[in-house]
Design an enzyme around this catalytic site. Sequence first.
Site, PDB file in Angstrom:
ATOM      1  N   GLY A   1       0.863  -1.187  -0.112  1.00 53.33           N
ATOM      2  CA  GLY A   1      -0.037   0.100   0.115  1.00 53.33           C
ATOM      3  C   GLY A   1       0.887   1.282  -0.223  1.00 53.33           C
ATOM      4  CB  ILE A   2       0.130   4.690  -0.236  1.00 55.32           C
ATOM      5  CG1 ILE A   2       0.810   6.103  -0.721  1.00 55.32           C
ATOM      6  CG2 ILE A   2      -1.066   5.027   0.709  1.00 55.32           C
ATOM      7  CD1 ILE A   2      -0.067   6.902  -1.599  1.00 55.32           C
ATOM      8  N   GLY A   3       2.481   4.759   1.967  1.00 54.93           N
ATOM      9  CA  GLY A   3       2.865   5.373   3.063  1.00 54.93           C
ATOM     10  C   GLY A   3       4.363   4.916   3.609  1.00 54.93           C
ATOM     11  CB  ALA A   4       5.919   5.908   6.842  1.00 54.45           C
ATOM     12  CB  ILE A   5       3.948   0.935   7.374  1.00 55.67           C
ATOM     13  CG1 ILE A   5       3.895   1.664   8.684  1.00 55.67           C
ATOM     14  CG2 ILE A   5       4.418  -0.608   7.694  1.00 55.67           C
ATOM     15  CD1 ILE A   5       2.621   1.235   9.698  1.00 55.67           C
TER      16      ILE A   5
ATOM     17  CD  GLU B   1      -5.641  -0.457  -4.894  1.00 47.88           C
ATOM     18  OE1 GLU B   1      -6.423  -1.346  -4.389  1.00 47.88           O
ATOM     19  OE2 GLU B   1      -5.722   0.849  -4.467  1.00 47.88           O
TER      20      GLU B   1
ATOM     21  N   GLY C   1      -8.446  -0.990  -1.957  1.00 45.82           N
ATOM     22  CA  GLY C   1      -8.156  -2.133  -2.291  1.00 45.82           C
ATOM     23  C   GLY C   1      -7.942  -2.979  -1.258  1.00 45.82           C
TER      24      GLY C   1
HETATM   25  N1  COA Z   1      -7.245   6.958  16.413  1.00 46.15           N
HETATM   26  C1  COA Z   1      -7.240   8.216  16.252  1.00 46.15           C
HETATM   27  N2  COA Z   1      -6.539   8.738  15.314  1.00 46.15           N
HETATM   28  C2  COA Z   1      -5.653   8.160  14.507  1.00 46.15           C
HETATM   29  C3  COA Z   1      -5.711   6.796  14.921  1.00 46.15           C
HETATM   30  C4  COA Z   1      -6.271   6.151  15.967  1.00 46.15           C
HETATM   31  N3  COA Z   1      -6.307   4.824  16.247  1.00 46.15           N
HETATM   32  N4  COA Z   1      -4.566   6.295  14.178  1.00 46.15           N
HETATM   33  C5  COA Z   1      -4.050   7.149  13.332  1.00 46.15           C
HETATM   34  N5  COA Z   1      -4.825   8.455  13.845  1.00 46.15           N
HETATM   35  C6  COA Z   1      -4.618   9.789  13.031  1.00 46.15           C
HETATM   36  C7  COA Z   1      -3.184  10.028  12.995  1.00 46.15           C
HETATM   37  O1  COA Z   1      -2.559  10.808  14.177  1.00 46.15           O
HETATM   38  C8  COA Z   1      -3.078  10.759  11.645  1.00 46.15           C
HETATM   39  O2  COA Z   1      -3.593  12.245  12.090  1.00 46.15           O
HETATM   40  P1  COA Z   1      -3.310  13.572  11.244  1.00 46.15           P
HETATM   41  O3  COA Z   1      -3.666  13.323   9.751  1.00 46.15           O
HETATM   42  O4  COA Z   1      -3.908  14.720  12.019  1.00 46.15           O
HETATM   43  O5  COA Z   1      -1.589  13.496  11.285  1.00 46.15           O
HETATM   44  C9  COA Z   1      -4.203  10.192  10.834  1.00 46.15           C
HETATM   45  O6  COA Z   1      -4.917   9.400  11.576  1.00 46.15           O
HETATM   46  C10 COA Z   1      -3.287   9.251   9.695  1.00 46.15           C
HETATM   47  O7  COA Z   1      -2.495   8.310  10.455  1.00 46.15           O
HETATM   48  P2  COA Z   1      -1.288   7.831   9.638  1.00 46.15           P
HETATM   49  O8  COA Z   1      -0.738   6.762  10.643  1.00 46.15           O
HETATM   50  O9  COA Z   1      -0.566   9.034   9.384  1.00 46.15           O
HETATM   51  O10 COA Z   1      -1.936   7.173   8.347  1.00 46.15           O
HETATM   52  P3  COA Z   1      -1.134   6.642   6.973  1.00 46.15           P
HETATM   53  O11 COA Z   1      -1.278   8.206   6.246  1.00 46.15           O
HETATM   54  O12 COA Z   1      -0.053   5.898   7.156  1.00 46.15           O
HETATM   55  O13 COA Z   1      -2.561   6.178   6.514  1.00 46.15           O
HETATM   56  C11 COA Z   1      -4.267   4.632   6.569  1.00 46.15           C
HETATM   57  C12 COA Z   1      -3.000   5.116   7.125  1.00 46.15           C
HETATM   58  C13 COA Z   1      -4.885   3.397   7.255  1.00 46.15           C
HETATM   59  C14 COA Z   1      -5.161   5.592   6.691  1.00 46.15           C
HETATM   60  C15 COA Z   1      -4.234   4.535   4.963  1.00 46.15           C
HETATM   61  O14 COA Z   1      -3.150   3.410   4.766  1.00 46.15           O
HETATM   62  C16 COA Z   1      -5.626   3.896   4.309  1.00 46.15           C
HETATM   63  O15 COA Z   1      -6.464   4.812   4.110  1.00 46.15           O
HETATM   64  N6  COA Z   1      -5.885   2.562   4.293  1.00 46.15           N
HETATM   65  C17 COA Z   1      -7.020   1.974   3.473  1.00 46.15           C
HETATM   66  C18 COA Z   1      -6.829   1.820   2.070  1.00 46.15           C
HETATM   67  C19 COA Z   1      -5.839   0.663   1.861  1.00 46.15           C
HETATM   68  O16 COA Z   1      -5.050   0.247   2.825  1.00 46.15           O
HETATM   69  N7  COA Z   1      -5.478   0.607   0.495  1.00 46.15           N
HETATM   70  C20 COA Z   1      -4.674  -0.459   0.241  1.00 46.15           C
HETATM   71  C21 COA Z   1      -4.179  -0.530  -1.272  1.00 46.15           C
HETATM   72  S1  COA Z   1      -3.461   0.869  -1.957  1.00 46.15           S
END
Ligand code: COA
Length: 432
Positions: free
Chosen positions: A216-220, A239, A337
């Site tokens: 997926g997308i992002g730091a992890i 995807e 996805g």
């Molecule tokens: N409760 C409240 N807030 C939370 C939280 C929790 N348990 N976990 C994270 N947050 C907040 C963070 O503090 C951050 O806030 P900010 O925007 O004010 O900085 C925000 O939520 C995003 O957290 P972060 O860990 O930076 O998310 P990310 O950018 O790494 O994205 C998902 C993580 C899960 C949102 C993202 O991967 C996603 O939308 N996934 C669903 C779709 C997917 O996985 N598709 C895969 C195929 S490409």
Amino acid sequence: MKKWKELYRKKLTSIDDVLKLIKDGATVVAGMTPMEPQVFLSEVHKVNSKNVQIFTCLNMKPYAFFLEKAYEPNITNNSWFYGKPNRDALKEGIRSITYVPNNLHQAGTDLIAARNIDFFVGVASPMDEHGFLTLSASIVYEKDILEAAKTVILEVNPAAPITHGDTSVHITEVDYILEVDYELPEVKPVQPGETEKMIAYNISELVEDGSTIQLGIGAIPDAVARLFKDKKDLGVHTEMLTESMIDLFEMGVITNRNKTLWKGKFVCTFAFGTKRMYEFVNSNPGVMFFRGKYVNDPYIIAQNEKMVSINTALMVDLTGNVCSESIGPRHYSGTGGQLDTHRGAVMSKDGKGIIALKSIAKGGQISTIVPVLPEGSAVTVPRQDVDYVVTEYGVAHLRGRSVRERAKMLIEIAHPDFRDWLKKEAKKLGIL
Ligand code: COA
């Protein structure tokens, strides 16, 4: 050939003339993310019609049609996945945006079943001598919608790469062409911090040589890819094609040679990165773009043996329900996805569905492993589908385990500051 060039010329139009075509009640579907029709979306608020329904996915820009209250009565942005501009609209209390629940591989086909599509507005690479354009770096739903729409409008952009797979469209299928010249949106690789690196280490231990991966997308995911540098013969069925995959290809780690489906090829449904990514996919016969309904179909994904999906989440409850798209009732992103790729990986022979998340959020104020999901949370991966959950503290392999076992395993990988609290809450709930 001269004939196709003449036909192309006849179809050239202006944005003002395109806007005049959009009448009351029109349903318009726009291409997504890297292939967002930026000229059309920047101007569409000027239409003089009522109840225009626009469908988009992960908007890249703060377009006026959903960010300015003045257009609220006339246009609705029906979004398959929220990005920052969409969340900003929600924060402002603007009601011209609404989420469309979907599994990404069915987004297009569900819409076609639900309503008539009046317009498809997409982005294409320039036409070749045989009259073919390509839908370039995204055919998640674009090609299905193009085939179903009454009117097809394409923004033809020289910056859009010419891609292989199922992306070609013939000029005879297009009604109007807008010639445009803008940079494609870019997403830069994220520098992982210490926590991401620890999570990546735990994931890396789970991925065997010869696996086919989805990231997926992002730091992890970016941190994970860095730790794959000593692995051998990885393949990609994903995807979204990410820039970290190009790094691994250049290092000789990704060869795609061990794949049991589309041996030797990268398979994706869209590509998103920097200019380097768009140059990589341009005229590259090693990268196949197929429709989202194919690439993300769990039964297709599962044909890759040793398929590993790596996705991230916001919260996981003690029974294994995964929430990745909302914070309580506040919608954050989308299912995208995630469930598609997770289910495909779990069904694959020797496959693994991995959900990775940091154990704490908000500067350590809250645990992301929670006794129950907050009221209004969307369940992205239901507990009956969950497989591996990974944090910086370890790996919980939940598939086949009872609720009691799951709670114990998840508490072990929760942040130490929250473990006692989680135990107490689990006891109150009758789980432990
Ligand atoms: N409760 C409240 N807030 C939370 C939280 C929790 N348990 N976990 C994270 N947050 C907040 C963070 O503090 C951050 O806030 P900010 O925007 O004010 O900085 C925000 O939520 C995003 O957290 P972060 O860990 O930076 O998310 P990310 O950018 O790494 O994205 C998902 C993580 C899960 C949102 C993202 O991967 C996603 O939308 N996934 C669903 C779709 C997917 O996985 N598709 C895969 C195929 S490409």
